[in-house]
Design a protein around this motif. Sequence first.
Motif, PDB file in Angstrom:
ATOM      1  N   PHE A   1      49.970 -19.916 -11.512  1.00 56.84           N
ATOM      2  CA  PHE A   1      49.462 -20.519 -11.118  1.00 56.84           C
ATOM      3  C   PHE A   1      47.240 -20.121 -10.801  1.00 56.84           C
ATOM      4  O   PHE A   1      46.396 -20.458 -11.138  1.00 56.84           O
ATOM      5  CB  PHE A   1      49.415 -22.030  -9.789  1.00 56.84           C
ATOM      6  CG  PHE A   1      48.256 -22.258  -9.510  1.00 56.84           C
ATOM      7  CD1 PHE A   1      48.217 -23.543  -9.807  1.00 56.84           C
ATOM      8  CD2 PHE A   1      47.139 -22.133  -8.404  1.00 56.84           C
ATOM      9  CE1 PHE A   1      47.160 -24.964  -9.461  1.00 56.84           C
ATOM     10  CE2 PHE A   1      46.431 -22.793  -7.564  1.00 56.84           C
ATOM     11  CZ  PHE A   1      45.952 -24.520  -7.979  1.00 56.84           C
ATOM     12  N   SER A   2      47.541 -18.786  -9.957  1.00 57.09           N
ATOM     13  CA  SER A   2      47.109 -17.842  -9.623  1.00 57.09           C
ATOM     14  C   SER A   2      46.431 -17.481 -10.907  1.00 57.09           C
ATOM     15  O   SER A   2      45.551 -16.822 -11.014  1.00 57.09           O
ATOM     16  CB  SER A   2      47.689 -16.466  -8.946  1.00 57.09           C
ATOM     17  OG  SER A   2      48.209 -16.261  -9.806  1.00 57.09           O
ATOM     18  N   THR A   3      47.129 -17.421 -12.350  1.00 59.37           N
ATOM     19  CA  THR A   3      46.093 -16.287 -13.867  1.00 59.37           C
ATOM     20  C   THR A   3      45.583 -17.896 -14.208  1.00 59.37           C
ATOM     21  O   THR A   3      44.297 -17.394 -14.659  1.00 59.37           O
ATOM     22  CB  THR A   3      47.799 -16.089 -14.294  1.00 59.37           C
ATOM     23  OG1 THR A   3      48.111 -17.492 -15.002  1.00 59.37           O
ATOM     24  CG2 THR A   3      48.210 -15.449 -13.998  1.00 59.37           C
ATOM     25  N   LEU A   4      45.216 -18.567 -13.863  1.00 54.59           N
ATOM     26  CA  LEU A   4      44.137 -19.961 -14.473  1.00 54.59           C
ATOM     27  C   LEU A   4      42.886 -19.656 -13.915  1.00 54.59           C
ATOM     28  O   LEU A   4      43.331 -19.917 -12.862  1.00 54.59           O
ATOM     29  CB  LEU A   4      44.957 -21.476 -13.868  1.00 54.59           C
ATOM     30  CG  LEU A   4      46.297 -21.902 -14.574  1.00 54.59           C
ATOM     31  CD1 LEU A   4      47.466 -23.150 -14.158  1.00 54.59           C
ATOM     32  CD2 LEU A   4      46.696 -21.548 -15.989  1.00 54.59           C
ATOM     33  N   PRO A   5      42.190 -20.061 -15.094  1.00 53.49           N
ATOM     34  CA  PRO A   5      40.957 -20.158 -14.564  1.00 53.49           C
ATOM     35  C   PRO A   5      40.840 -21.408 -13.014  1.00 53.49           C
ATOM     36  O   PRO A   5      41.147 -21.940 -13.463  1.00 53.49           O
ATOM     37  CB  PRO A   5      39.537 -19.970 -15.687  1.00 53.49           C
ATOM     38  CG  PRO A   5      40.861 -20.171 -16.667  1.00 53.49           C
ATOM     39  CD  PRO A   5      42.227 -20.154 -16.083  1.00 53.49           C
ATOM     40  N   GLU A   6      39.592 -21.236 -12.861  1.00 53.33           N
ATOM     41  CA  GLU A   6      39.300 -22.597 -11.210  1.00 53.33           C
ATOM     42  C   GLU A   6      39.432 -23.640 -12.281  1.00 53.33           C
ATOM     43  O   GLU A   6      39.828 -24.866 -11.954  1.00 53.33           O
ATOM     44  CB  GLU A   6      38.079 -22.522 -10.802  1.00 53.33           C
ATOM     45  CG  GLU A   6      38.228 -23.068  -9.911  1.00 53.33           C
ATOM     46  CD  GLU A   6      39.522 -23.449  -8.658  1.00 53.33           C
ATOM     47  OE1 GLU A   6      39.192 -25.151  -8.547  1.00 53.33           O
ATOM     48  OE2 GLU A   6      39.688 -22.531  -8.402  1.00 53.33           O
ATOM     49  N   SER A   7      38.488 -23.322 -12.896  1.00 58.37           N
ATOM     50  CA  SER A   7      37.401 -24.864 -14.301  1.00 58.37           C
ATOM     51  C   SER A   7      39.010 -25.458 -14.600  1.00 58.37           C
ATOM     52  O   SER A   7      39.084 -26.594 -15.029  1.00 58.37           O
ATOM     53  CB  SER A   7      36.801 -24.139 -15.113  1.00 58.37           C
ATOM     54  OG  SER A   7      37.783 -23.362 -16.336  1.00 58.37           O
ATOM     55  N   VAL A   8      40.500 -24.663 -15.362  1.00 61.30           N
ATOM     56  CA  VAL A   8      41.450 -25.177 -15.458  1.00 61.30           C
ATOM     57  C   VAL A   8      41.985 -26.470 -14.809  1.00 61.30           C
ATOM     58  O   VAL A   8      42.467 -27.446 -15.007  1.00 61.30           O
ATOM     59  CB  VAL A   8      42.241 -24.512 -16.498  1.00 61.30           C
ATOM     60  CG1 VAL A   8      43.772 -25.040 -16.534  1.00 61.30           C
ATOM     61  CG2 VAL A   8      41.597 -23.868 -17.725  1.00 61.30           C
TER      62      VAL A   8
END
Length: 92
Positions: free
Chosen positions: A19-26
Amino acid sequence: MGAMQLNDTIADWAAAVTFSTLPESVVTSTKRRILDIVGCMIGAAQHPDAQASKTVAEEAYPGSIIRSLPYAVPMSVAGAALVNGTAALVLE
């Protein structure tokens, strides 16, 4: 690249995502899509097709291990999948 290599590559990538590696926009976009489909499922509860799927699920897939989202009545996993899937598509 063969099909199995591609499958392995995609599986390795998916297994490594956190979860922490996903961009905020995603993350934001995904949350909106989840809310949209849940809203469709609940909104479809009175639609004849969704109600028919509930009737079929109760008769063809008896059980009481889980509840469908639009109706919250006990049914089997297969029945809930049928009802939830139908309700999700009725208003989309």
